[in-house]
Design an enzyme around this catalytic site. Structure first.
Site, PDB file in Angstrom:
ATOM      1  N   LYS A   1       0.850  -1.201   0.000  1.00  0.00           N
ATOM      2  CA  LYS A   1       0.000   0.000   0.000  1.00  0.00           C
ATOM      3  C   LYS A   1       0.878   1.241   0.000  1.00  0.00           C
ATOM      4  CE  LYS A   1      -4.627  -0.045   2.051  1.00  0.00           C
ATOM      5  NZ  LYS A   1      -5.383   0.162   3.293  1.00  0.00           N
TER       6      LYS A   1
HETATM    7  O1  G3P Z   1      -8.558   0.581   4.194  1.00  0.00           O
HETATM    8  C1  G3P Z   1      -8.803   1.922   4.532  1.00  0.00           C
HETATM    9  C2  G3P Z   1      -9.784   1.955   5.655  1.00  0.00           C
HETATM   10  O2  G3P Z   1      -9.281   1.200   6.743  1.00  0.00           O
HETATM   11  C3  G3P Z   1     -10.084   3.355   6.146  1.00  0.00           C
HETATM   12  O3  G3P Z   1     -11.313   3.253   6.781  1.00  0.00           O
HETATM   13  O4  G3P Z   1     -13.059   3.899   8.424  1.00  0.00           O
HETATM   14  O5  G3P Z   1     -10.670   4.675   8.732  1.00  0.00           O
HETATM   15  O6  G3P Z   1     -12.078   5.634   6.891  1.00  0.00           O
HETATM   16  P1  G3P Z   1     -11.810   4.417   7.762  1.00  0.00           P
END
Ligand code: G3P
Length: 218
Positions: free
Chosen positions: A83
């Protein structure tokens, strides 16, 4: 549509694998920090647990630093996807890593133009963050529609990996738009199974048969 679990929690991953609903895993520094375990060993542990692609994120932000960390991540297991944040240095690293046969997942994507850049750089996956777009009052699914359309227009190999999913509707809408992958928090995966009419209908079926006083083999 492939389902990845968006987690670094091994217990959640093991349960998702038992359910047969884990085609891969995405992690990020925040998800790994929550586990309180060392960084690289956590990615390695998950990559050995899951057959599908497992995303582990670089922590460096400079080109050379990202390359060095990406090569360490890729060396952990054959199914590790690196990533990389969406920046000029990040996409330069994506191009270099592709030439070395290391697949990348470009993360923190919030616009169609960013997704277009990532595809041109040769990313294996692009991760548009639908939930965080919604969080600031824009329409995250509109971003997914734009990215899917642009990628279809030019037959890019990069796959749309919908991230920052907050609820089941994000999954269904992503599938309706033709996104390749949804990376789903475990609690959202659980909710995909649930519907009150299913629960109610099953209870009614069982009650009706129980009322006969007979068992399965009678
Ligand atoms: O893979 C990216 C994800 O983990 C981000 O999610 O909920 O932190 O916006 P969030």
């Amino acid at each position: 549509m492939r389902f990845f679990l968006d987690t670094a929690d091994v217990r959640e991953i093991e349960t998702g694998l038992e359910w047969g609903m884990v085609d891969g895993i995405t992690t990020n520094p925040s998800l790994i920090a929550k586990q309180g375990k060392p960084y690289l060993p956590t990615v390695k542990e998950i990559a050995e647990l899951v057959d599908g692609p497992v995303s582990g994120e670089v922590l460096a932000t400079d080109y050379e630093g990202m390359l060095a960390e990406a090569r360490k991540l890729a060396a952990l297991a054959d199914n590790v996807v690196v990533k990389v944040p969406l920046s000029p240095a990040g996409l330069r690293a994506v191009r270099t890593l592709k030439a070395e046969g290391i697949p990348t997942n470009v993360t923190l994507c919030f616009s169609a133009n960013q997704a277009l850049l990532a595809a041109k750089a040769g990313a294996a996956y692009i991760s548009p963050f639908v939930g965080r777009v919604d969080d600031v009052g824009w329409d995250g699914m509109e971003l997914i529609e734009q990215v899917v359309t642009i990628y279809d227009n030019y037959a890019f190999d990069t796959e749309v990996l919908v991230a920052s999913i907050r609820h089941p509707l994000h999954v269904a809408q992503s599938a309706l738009l033709g996104a390749h992958v949804a990376t789903i928090p475990f609690k959202v995966l659980e909710k995909l199974y649930r519907h009150p009419l299913t629960d109610r209908g099953l209870e009614a079926f069982l009650d009706d048969w129980r009322a006969t006083g007979k068992g399965f083999d009678d």
